[in-house]
Design a protein around this motif. Structure first.
Motif, mmCIF file in Angstrom:
data_model
loop_
_atom_site.group_PDB
_atom_site.id
_atom_site.type_symbol
_atom_site.label_atom_id
_atom_site.label_comp_id
_atom_site.label_asym_id
_atom_site.label_seq_id
_atom_site.Cartn_x
_atom_site.Cartn_y
_atom_site.Cartn_z
ATOM 1 N N GLY B 84 23.435 118.956 -34.872
ATOM 2 C CA GLY B 84 22.991 118.468 -33.734
ATOM 3 C C GLY B 84 21.076 118.494 -34.077
ATOM 4 N N VAL B 85 20.710 118.937 -34.523
ATOM 5 C CA VAL B 85 19.056 119.001 -35.513
ATOM 6 C C VAL B 85 18.607 117.467 -36.056
ATOM 7 C CG1 VAL B 85 17.186 120.046 -36.734
ATOM 8 C CG2 VAL B 85 18.753 121.318 -35.243
ATOM 9 N N MET B 86 19.897 116.850 -36.590
ATOM 10 C CA MET B 86 19.460 115.701 -37.525
ATOM 11 C C MET B 86 20.004 114.341 -36.590
ATOM 12 S SD MET B 86 18.555 115.604 -39.920
ATOM 13 C CE MET B 86 17.974 116.795 -40.686
ATOM 14 N N ALA B 87 20.359 114.972 -35.408
ATOM 15 C CA ALA B 87 21.226 113.811 -34.595
ATOM 16 C C ALA B 87 19.315 113.306 -33.419
ATOM 17 C CB ALA B 87 22.480 114.006 -33.670
ATOM 18 N N GLU B 120 27.622 113.127 -39.490
ATOM 19 C CA GLU B 120 27.895 112.744 -37.609
ATOM 20 C C GLU B 120 26.797 112.608 -37.334
ATOM 21 O OE1 GLU B 120 28.994 116.905 -36.006
ATOM 22 O OE2 GLU B 120 30.904 116.793 -37.844
ATOM 23 N N ALA B 121 25.065 112.747 -37.916
ATOM 24 C CA ALA B 121 24.196 112.445 -36.893
ATOM 25 C C ALA B 121 23.801 111.033 -36.946
ATOM 26 C CB ALA B 121 23.395 113.592 -37.771
ATOM 27 N N ASN B 122 24.413 110.514 -38.629
ATOM 28 C CA ASN B 122 24.149 108.999 -39.117
ATOM 29 C C ASN B 122 23.199 109.068 -39.168
ATOM 30 O OD1 ASN B 122 25.240 106.163 -38.531
ATOM 31 N ND2 ASN B 122 24.457 105.536 -37.219
ATOM 32 N N ALA B 123 23.045 110.254 -40.365
ATOM 33 C CA ALA B 123 21.520 109.946 -40.799
ATOM 34 C C ALA B 123 21.505 109.985 -42.216
ATOM 35 C CB ALA B 123 20.566 111.329 -40.690
ATOM 36 N N VAL B 124 21.681 108.657 -42.366
ATOM 37 C CA VAL B 124 22.571 108.419 -43.585
ATOM 38 C C VAL B 124 21.490 108.117 -45.068
ATOM 39 C CG1 VAL B 124 24.770 107.372 -42.143
ATOM 40 C CG2 VAL B 124 22.740 105.763 -42.712
ATOM 41 N N LYS B 125 20.713 107.752 -44.673
ATOM 42 C CA LYS B 125 19.507 107.623 -45.743
ATOM 43 C C LYS B 125 19.329 108.857 -46.369
ATOM 44 C CE LYS B 125 17.493 103.091 -44.471
ATOM 45 N NZ LYS B 125 16.577 102.701 -43.364
#
Lengths: 139, 139
Positions: B84-87, B120-125
């Motif tokens: 949630g935070v990262m999204a 899940e948040a799509n923070a892939v890098k």
């Protein structure tokens, strides 16, 4: 002798030399310009696969997969053979020389140390492996 | 009959205001510089040889200490809150890089759970922060 002759002559007022003020200012200026540019972030970069979808899932032939396992007690295996960390880079290089399509899978046990996993990832990067996948052992 | 100039006029650039200009610029840079002071968590980073420099501006810091406590940009979070935070952060900056400042003795399971949240948040890098490798020091 008159009163006038007793009066003191105007004294020379001492001065603080200000010629170098601009130099000092420039030095401070350079410091404040350069400071924010300083980068002390050093590390290993990776791109995670993102949310798994049917399209994003890539099938890789079993023969193209080289698995490094970090066990719960921080011991290492390469292709199910116990290996020392110092030998890992060489073994990956040999494997890549034989098959340049090799995907290195780094499988780490949840109880293993993060430091050990990074040490292995470091060796993988040093061995110039381009395709790397991170996996967690199912407990 | 040649006329001679009585006095020579020397050309010079006035430098008396240079200090003032330097000070003005100095004040500007002092005021605009941002020293981000992050408290995060106390971690002892693993060492790696293949470390590369990362861009500081794009980075969102994730600290994980040896006890498995997670701090994202100075906010203590639980594993299930990471996504949630990262999204929210990715929505603000899609090019964000997540820097793992994780203790070398942290169990990998915690890092793996955080990475699942990132996917899940799509923070892939991601960027695994390391220290420079010193000879003779194990990971």
């Amino acid at each position: 002798m008159g009163v006038l002759s007793k009066r003191k002559k105007r004294r020379d007022v001492g001065e603080i030399p200000t010629a170098s003020t601009s130099d000092v200012a420039f030095l401070l200026l350079i410091f404040f310009i350069v400071m924010p540019m300083k980068s002390d972030e050093i590390g290993l970069s990776m791109v995670l696969p993102g949310k798994a979808t049917a399209e994003s899932t890539v099938r890789v032939r079993q023969s193209n997969v080289a698995t490094i396992r970090v066990l719960a007690n921080n011991a290492l295996t390469f292709e199910d053979t116990p290996v020392a960390l110092s030998r890992l880079q060489q073994m990956i290089r040999e494997r890549l020389a034989g098959n340049d399509q090799t995907v290195v899978v780094l499988e780490t046990h949840p109880d293993a140390d993060y430091g050990m996993m990074i040490a292995c990832l470091d060796e993988v990067k040093l061995a110039d492996a381009r395709k790397v996948s991170l996996k967690t052992t199912k407990p | 009959m040649a006329f001679k100039r009585a006095t020579k006029v020397g050309a010079f650039i006035p430098t008396s205001s240079m200090g003032d200009i330097a000070f003005l610029l100095l004040i500007f840079f002092i005021v605009t510089v941002v020293f981000t002071e992050e408290t995060g968590l106390v971690v002892s980073l693993p060492r790696a040889e293949a470390g590369e420099e990362g861009l500081r501006d794009m980075i969102s810091n994730v600290y994980i200490n040896e006890k498995g406590m997670i701090s994202i940009d100075d906010m203590i979070v639980r594993t299930e809150q990471v996504a949630g935070v990262m999204a929210a952060k990715v929505a603000e900056n899609p090019f964000m890089i997540v820097a793992f400042k994780t203790d070398k003795e942290t169990p990998y399971g915690v890092v793996s759970d955080v990475m699942e949240g990132l996917k899940e948040a799509n923070a892939v890098k991601v960027f695994f922060n390391t220290d420079l490798n010193l000879p003779g020091v194990a990971y």
